[in-house]
Design a protein around this motif. Structure first.
Motif, PDB file in Angstrom:
ATOM      1  N   HIS A 110     -27.867 112.576 -22.206  1.00  0.00           N
ATOM      2  CA  HIS A 110     -26.472 112.521 -21.775  1.00  0.00           C
ATOM      3  C   HIS A 110     -25.809 113.869 -22.048  1.00  0.00           C
ATOM      4  CE1 HIS A 110     -22.147 111.005 -22.492  1.00  0.00           C
ATOM      5  NE2 HIS A 110     -22.321 111.170 -21.203  1.00  0.00           N
ATOM      6  N   LEU A 123     -35.877 101.168 -31.010  1.00  0.00           N
ATOM      7  CA  LEU A 123     -35.023 101.830 -30.033  1.00  0.00           C
ATOM      8  C   LEU A 123     -34.621 103.206 -30.561  1.00  0.00           C
ATOM      9  CD1 LEU A 123     -32.549  98.901 -29.255  1.00  0.00           C
ATOM     10  CD2 LEU A 123     -34.339  99.734 -27.705  1.00  0.00           C
ATOM     11  N   MET A 125     -31.407 105.575 -30.630  1.00  0.00           N
ATOM     12  CA  MET A 125     -29.975 105.449 -30.372  1.00  0.00           C
ATOM     13  C   MET A 125     -29.296 106.791 -30.605  1.00  0.00           C
ATOM     14  SD  MET A 125     -28.638 101.875 -31.858  1.00  0.00           S
ATOM     15  CE  MET A 125     -29.469 100.326 -31.554  1.00  0.00           C
ATOM     16  N   CYS A 126     -28.287 107.067 -29.766  1.00  0.00           N
ATOM     17  CA  CYS A 126     -27.562 108.328 -29.873  1.00  0.00           C
ATOM     18  C   CYS A 126     -26.199 108.080 -30.512  1.00  0.00           C
ATOM     19  CB  CYS A 126     -27.388 108.942 -28.487  1.00  0.00           C
ATOM     20  SG  CYS A 126     -26.457 110.465 -28.553  1.00  0.00           S
ATOM     21  N   HIS A 129     -22.338 109.067 -27.736  1.00  0.00           N
ATOM     22  CA  HIS A 129     -21.692 108.171 -26.774  1.00  0.00           C
ATOM     23  C   HIS A 129     -22.496 106.904 -26.555  1.00  0.00           C
ATOM     24  CE1 HIS A 129     -19.887 112.133 -25.847  1.00  0.00           C
ATOM     25  NE2 HIS A 129     -18.805 111.418 -25.832  1.00  0.00           N
ATOM     26  N   GLY A 130     -23.371 106.595 -27.530  1.00  0.00           N
ATOM     27  CA  GLY A 130     -24.046 105.304 -27.494  1.00  0.00           C
ATOM     28  C   GLY A 130     -25.185 105.178 -26.500  1.00  0.00           C
ATOM     29  N   VAL A 132     -28.972 104.601 -25.434  1.00  0.00           N
ATOM     30  CA  VAL A 132     -30.076 103.900 -26.092  1.00  0.00           C
ATOM     31  C   VAL A 132     -31.332 104.036 -25.229  1.00  0.00           C
ATOM     32  CG1 VAL A 132     -30.847 101.704 -27.073  1.00  0.00           C
ATOM     33  CG2 VAL A 132     -28.406 102.224 -26.990  1.00  0.00           C
ATOM     34  N   TYR A 134     -35.727 102.960 -24.990  1.00  0.00           N
ATOM     35  CA  TYR A 134     -36.831 102.171 -25.521  1.00  0.00           C
ATOM     36  C   TYR A 134     -37.830 103.104 -26.202  1.00  0.00           C
ATOM     37  CZ  TYR A 134     -35.055  98.279 -22.771  1.00  0.00           C
ATOM     38  OH  TYR A 134     -34.264  97.292 -22.275  1.00  0.00           O
ATOM     39  N   ALA A 140     -32.461 102.510 -22.104  1.00  0.00           N
ATOM     40  CA  ALA A 140     -32.240 101.080 -22.317  1.00  0.00           C
ATOM     41  C   ALA A 140     -30.783 100.714 -22.083  1.00  0.00           C
ATOM     42  CB  ALA A 140     -32.645 100.682 -23.732  1.00  0.00           C
ATOM     43  N   ALA A 141     -29.859 101.623 -22.407  1.00  0.00           N
ATOM     44  CA  ALA A 141     -28.437 101.329 -22.247  1.00  0.00           C
ATOM     45  C   ALA A 141     -27.637 102.607 -22.407  1.00  0.00           C
ATOM     46  CB  ALA A 141     -27.985 100.304 -23.281  1.00  0.00           C
ATOM     47  N   GLY A 142     -26.386 102.513 -22.005  1.00  0.00           N
ATOM     48  CA  GLY A 142     -25.481 103.634 -22.222  1.00  0.00           C
ATOM     49  C   GLY A 142     -25.511 104.663 -21.117  1.00  0.00           C
ATOM     50  N   PRO A 143     -24.863 105.796 -21.350  1.00  0.00           N
ATOM     51  CA  PRO A 143     -24.645 106.761 -20.266  1.00  0.00           C
ATOM     52  C   PRO A 143     -25.814 107.681 -19.881  1.00  0.00           C
ATOM     53  CG  PRO A 143     -23.534 107.495 -22.279  1.00  0.00           C
ATOM     54  CD  PRO A 143     -24.154 106.153 -22.584  1.00  0.00           C
ATOM     55  N   PRO A 145     -28.539 109.633 -18.032  1.00  0.00           N
ATOM     56  CA  PRO A 145     -28.993 109.498 -16.647  1.00  0.00           C
ATOM     57  C   PRO A 145     -30.503 109.350 -16.529  1.00  0.00           C
ATOM     58  CG  PRO A 145     -28.385 111.763 -17.084  1.00  0.00           C
ATOM     59  CD  PRO A 145     -28.066 110.991 -18.322  1.00  0.00           C
TER      60      PRO A 145
ATOM     61  N   ARG B 162     -24.732 121.303 -16.284  1.00  0.00           N
ATOM     62  CA  ARG B 162     -24.492 120.429 -15.136  1.00  0.00           C
ATOM     63  C   ARG B 162     -23.950 121.184 -13.927  1.00  0.00           C
ATOM     64  NH1 ARG B 162     -23.450 114.438 -16.473  1.00  0.00           N
ATOM     65  NH2 ARG B 162     -24.480 114.222 -18.479  1.00  0.00           N
ATOM     66  N   TRP B 369     -17.421 103.100 -29.066  1.00  0.00           N
ATOM     67  CA  TRP B 369     -18.571 103.083 -28.155  1.00  0.00           C
ATOM     68  C   TRP B 369     -19.851 103.509 -28.861  1.00  0.00           C
ATOM     69  CZ3 TRP B 369     -14.541 106.630 -27.844  1.00  0.00           C
ATOM     70  CH2 TRP B 369     -14.852 107.904 -28.293  1.00  0.00           C
ATOM     71  N   SER B 370     -19.706 103.990 -30.079  1.00  0.00           N
ATOM     72  CA  SER B 370     -20.847 104.557 -30.780  1.00  0.00           C
ATOM     73  C   SER B 370     -21.478 103.505 -31.681  1.00  0.00           C
ATOM     74  CB  SER B 370     -20.347 105.728 -31.619  1.00  0.00           C
ATOM     75  OG  SER B 370     -21.357 106.658 -31.766  1.00  0.00           O
ATOM     76  N   PRO B 371     -22.810 103.433 -31.731  1.00  0.00           N
ATOM     77  CA  PRO B 371     -23.431 102.475 -32.648  1.00  0.00           C
ATOM     78  C   PRO B 371     -23.023 102.794 -34.088  1.00  0.00           C
ATOM     79  CG  PRO B 371     -25.072 103.487 -31.191  1.00  0.00           C
ATOM     80  CD  PRO B 371     -23.799 104.231 -30.999  1.00  0.00           C
ATOM     81  N   PHE B 373     -24.162 103.320 -37.392  1.00  0.00           N
ATOM     82  CA  PHE B 373     -25.426 103.529 -38.090  1.00  0.00           C
ATOM     83  C   PHE B 373     -25.339 103.162 -39.576  1.00  0.00           C
ATOM     84  CE2 PHE B 373     -25.887 106.474 -34.494  1.00  0.00           C
ATOM     85  CZ  PHE B 373     -27.088 106.011 -33.987  1.00  0.00           C
ATOM     86  N   ARG B 415     -19.663  98.529 -30.014  1.00  0.00           N
ATOM     87  CA  ARG B 415     -20.156  98.931 -28.699  1.00  0.00           C
ATOM     88  C   ARG B 415     -20.228  97.715 -27.757  1.00  0.00           C
ATOM     89  NH1 ARG B 415     -21.554 103.352 -25.456  1.00  0.00           N
ATOM     90  NH2 ARG B 415     -22.463 102.346 -23.656  1.00  0.00           N
ATOM     91  N   ASN B 441     -25.552  97.219 -20.236  1.00  0.00           N
ATOM     92  CA  ASN B 441     -25.436  98.057 -21.430  1.00  0.00           C
ATOM     93  C   ASN B 441     -26.114  97.492 -22.677  1.00  0.00           C
ATOM     94  OD1 ASN B 441     -24.610 100.624 -21.508  1.00  0.00           O
ATOM     95  ND2 ASN B 441     -22.420 100.186 -21.537  1.00  0.00           N
ATOM     96  N   PRO B 443     -29.950  96.679 -24.361  1.00  0.00           N
ATOM     97  CA  PRO B 443     -31.389  96.823 -24.159  1.00  0.00           C
ATOM     98  C   PRO B 443     -32.078  95.461 -24.146  1.00  0.00           C
ATOM     99  CG  PRO B 443     -30.622  98.104 -26.061  1.00  0.00           C
ATOM    100  CD  PRO B 443     -29.512  97.190 -25.663  1.00  0.00           C
TER     101      PRO B 443
END
Lengths: 177, 484
Positions: A110, A123, A125-126, A129-130, A132, A134, A140-143, A145, B162, B369-371, B373, B415, B441, B443
């Protein structure tokens, strides 16, 4: 002094003036070019001259258990003497079978933040901005690309070796999403 | 005797250097009498800039802009150097003051439509300075060269990457190579201490020159619209009748306010100290939680909310469009009413801007929005069982990472939707399908849970609800709560 000679003199001085004007502007352009070309070249150096990729050992094959994902560190291809800690890079190394390894870049696709491996849920995880992923690096999820980038990897002389690579940037491959 | 000698020396300097001839007309130029406290923000911004230059030069005498030593030199400045913590604190709070004052100054000028004829270029030069200041804020944050700094560079490079066609080249130009390394920090150091200050100083010089050229605006009056045909003549005539010299009749207010600003900066530096440094800058450390300084939290929040199809457009387009809109604003409307009461849209823009900034800043600070931890396992009271499937399921909710994103009775991240009452909302079958396959959103966990674990987890989740005995409600609007 006749009118003719006066006019002639005026014409001549106008010619001189416009010559001086063009000379000064032209020389200013020459000075600018002489200074700008090497300066621009110098600051563009990192784009124009890239370090050769090298293989770095991250440990012996038997150091890694099958089915585990661990963080391994290695050094940039040509670290400067003053780089200190910043010369290190890391990868998430996963051993999938007796001779099968995968090394993921730690950078989230992202915006490049470092992803963490969460053992329990298998998983990545970042924290930014969340995003995720596999265990195989797929999103798996989130922003994000696309999937985590993989490093070229080989086993040589009983050692797992990773080839140093540029940080994954969005423009390197066509976007899938 | 000494006084006389000093007087002679000054006369000589003044005569040969022309100091009084140059400065006195500037100092005493006539300004409108109604230019009161509304007008102190510009000079206060400049004063904050002076604080930044002085403290910045001091810090640069010790700071080592090298990838390996920058962090250590900052540790030294913060912990050991005489007055080092104060100096770093003043530079930090001075930066906050400068960003805030520049934005307040811009808002005041917009509110009073001072950007209209003939002061269009005053505004445009101010917009360039503002973006220079924001550039300073960003590059300054990463010169701390702690974990946050390194990852800020990475995020900046990813954003630049980008750009279509040449994105990779721009990113590698910023990084000084194809990874963060020894060449990276010096590039941002030069931006921060040479290039951006050069742009700001040039911009301030132009800005000041234009203030003198066009004079300070009067307070807007209803029914007195700006007409480029007559404005200058009327302004000069009014000033002749009612104006007063800037020095000292108006300047004292600037001095009073600027003193307050400087005292506040020093006060914050003494009371709150310089912000503590994050871990050392190690690109191989994953224990980083990158976050910008407060002035960019709102932008941080926006980036988390965008659908990925819009992301590149917003990351690249929003700053560019924001700059162009602000820059060309005076060319879109340079005449007409200046009074805020006659410009309801301007009031609406300011209201929306301030509200949006506050809401997004709070959202960016909380970053739901952030996990999470740092989450800890659920307490026995929350789980409600000490053995059996429910107890094992409660433990699994922690072990399998459910709590990183879902909150249960106050424990967990935000999240995803809360699981505190999930037993009322989803049936056993719904829960199994959702956990196995994932969803919007979320997994899919099919591969990382055994059949027994799944059964325990679902048993635990079914106990989450207001009325334990109630049959689950078929709540089909769950998608709506998750989609926000």
């Amino acid at each position: 002094m006749t009118d003719d000679s006066k006019n002639e003199k005026q014409c001549a001085s106008e010619d001189r003036r416009s010559f001086f004007l063009r000379l000064t502007l032209g020389l200013s352009g020459v000075i600018s070019a002489i200074l700008a070309l090497p300066a621009v070249g110098f600051v563009m150096g990192p784009i124009l001259r890239k370090p050769a990729r090298v293989w770095r050992s991250v440990g012996k094959v038997e150091d890694f258990d099958e089915g585990t994902t661990v963080l391994v560190e290695f050094e940039d291809p040509s670290p400067q003497a003053w780089a200190g800690l910043t010369a290190t890079t890391a990868a998430w190394l996963r051993r999938e079978g007796p001779a099968e390894f995968v090394a993921f870049s730690i950078n989230c696709r992202h915006l490049g933040c470092p992803v963490r491996w969460i053992e329990g849920s298998e998983l990545f995880m970042c924290p930014c901005h969340g995003g995720v992923y596999y265990k195989d690096g797929e999103v798996a999820a989130g922003p994000p690309p696309r999937a985590l980038q993989k490093y070229p990897l080989r086993i040589k002389g009983g050692h797992v070796e990773i080839q140093t690579s540029p940080v994954p940037l969005p423009g390197e491959r066509p976007r899938s999403a | 005797m000494i006084r006389k000698a000093a007087g002679n020396v000054w006369s000589w300097i003044d005569d040969r250097g022309g100091v009084s001839d140059a400065l006195i007309p500037i100092m005493t130029h006539v300004v409108p009498r109604d230019a009161r406290w509304w007008y102190v923000f510009g000079s206060a911004t400049l004063c904050a800039f002076v604080v930044q230059v002085i403290t910045g030069v001091c810090l640069a005498m010790v700071y080592v802009p090298g990838g390996g030593q920058a962090y250590e030199s900052l540790q030294y400045i913060t912990n050991d150097a005489f007055l080092g913590s104060l100096m770093r604190g003043m530079h930090y709070y001075g930066a906050s003051a400068m960003v805030m004052l520049a934005v307040v100054h811009l808002t005041q000028v917009y509110l009073h439509a001072t950007y209209k004829y003939p002061r269009e270029m005053n505004w445009m030069s101010g917009v360039v300075i503002l973006f220079g200041v924001l550039g300073m804020a960003f590059t300054g944050q990463l010169l701390r060269w702690d974990a946050n700094g390194v990852w800020s560079v990475m995020v900046a490079a990813e954003m630049a990457g980008r750009v279509p066609l040449i994105g990779t080249e721009i990113a590698q130009f910023l990084l000084g190579g194809d990874t963060v390394g020894g060449a990276t920090l010096t590039r941002f150091y030069v931006l921060h201490v040479m290039i951006l200050p050069g742009i700001i100083i040039t911009g301030v010089a132009l800005h000041m020159w234009l203030v003198l050229r066009h004079g300070i605006s009067e307070m807007p009056k209803v029914g007195d619209p700006v007409d480029p045909m007559t404005y200058k003549r009327e302004y000069i005539e009014r000033l002749k009748r009612t104006g007063e010299p800037f020095w000292p009749n108006a300047a004292w207010r600037d001095a009073v306010f600027a003193t307050c600003v400087v005292l506040l900066i020093v006060g914050c530096a003494i009371v709150f100290q310089a912000p503590s440094l994050d871990h050392p800058a190690n690109p191989s450390s994953i224990d980083a939680n990158p976050m910008p300084d407060w002035y960019f939290w709102w932008y941080f929040a926006i980036l988390s909310m965008l659908p990925s199809s819009l992301e590149t457009w917003v990351i690249l387009g929003a700053p560019a469009i924001g700059f162009l809109l602000l820059f060309f604003l005076p060319l879109l409307s340079n005449r007409g009413e200046r009074a805020p009461s006659k410009r309801p849209w301007a009031l609406a823009v300011i209201f929306a801007g301030v509200t949006g900034f506050l809401v997004l800043t709070i959202y960016g600070y909380k970053k739901p929005w952030s996990p999470d931890f740092g989450v800890e396992s659920l307490s026995r009271e929350v789980v409600g069982a000490t053995e059996g499937p429910v107890a094992r399921g409660g433990e699994l909710a922690f072990e399998k990472g459910c709590l990183y994103c879902h909150v249960i009775d106050g424990t967990g991240g935000h999240r995803g939707p809360t699981l505190s009452v999930i037993g009322d909302r989803l049936t056993r079958e719904d829960l199994v399908v959702r956990i196995n396959n994932g969803g919007y959103n979320m997994p899919a966990f099919a591969a990382s849970l055994t059949a027994g674990e799944l059964s325990d987890l679902v048993a635990f989740l079914q106990t989450r609800g207001g009325e334990p005995g109630d049959p689950p409600i078929q709540d089909r609007d769950e998608k709506a709560t998750e989609d926000h």
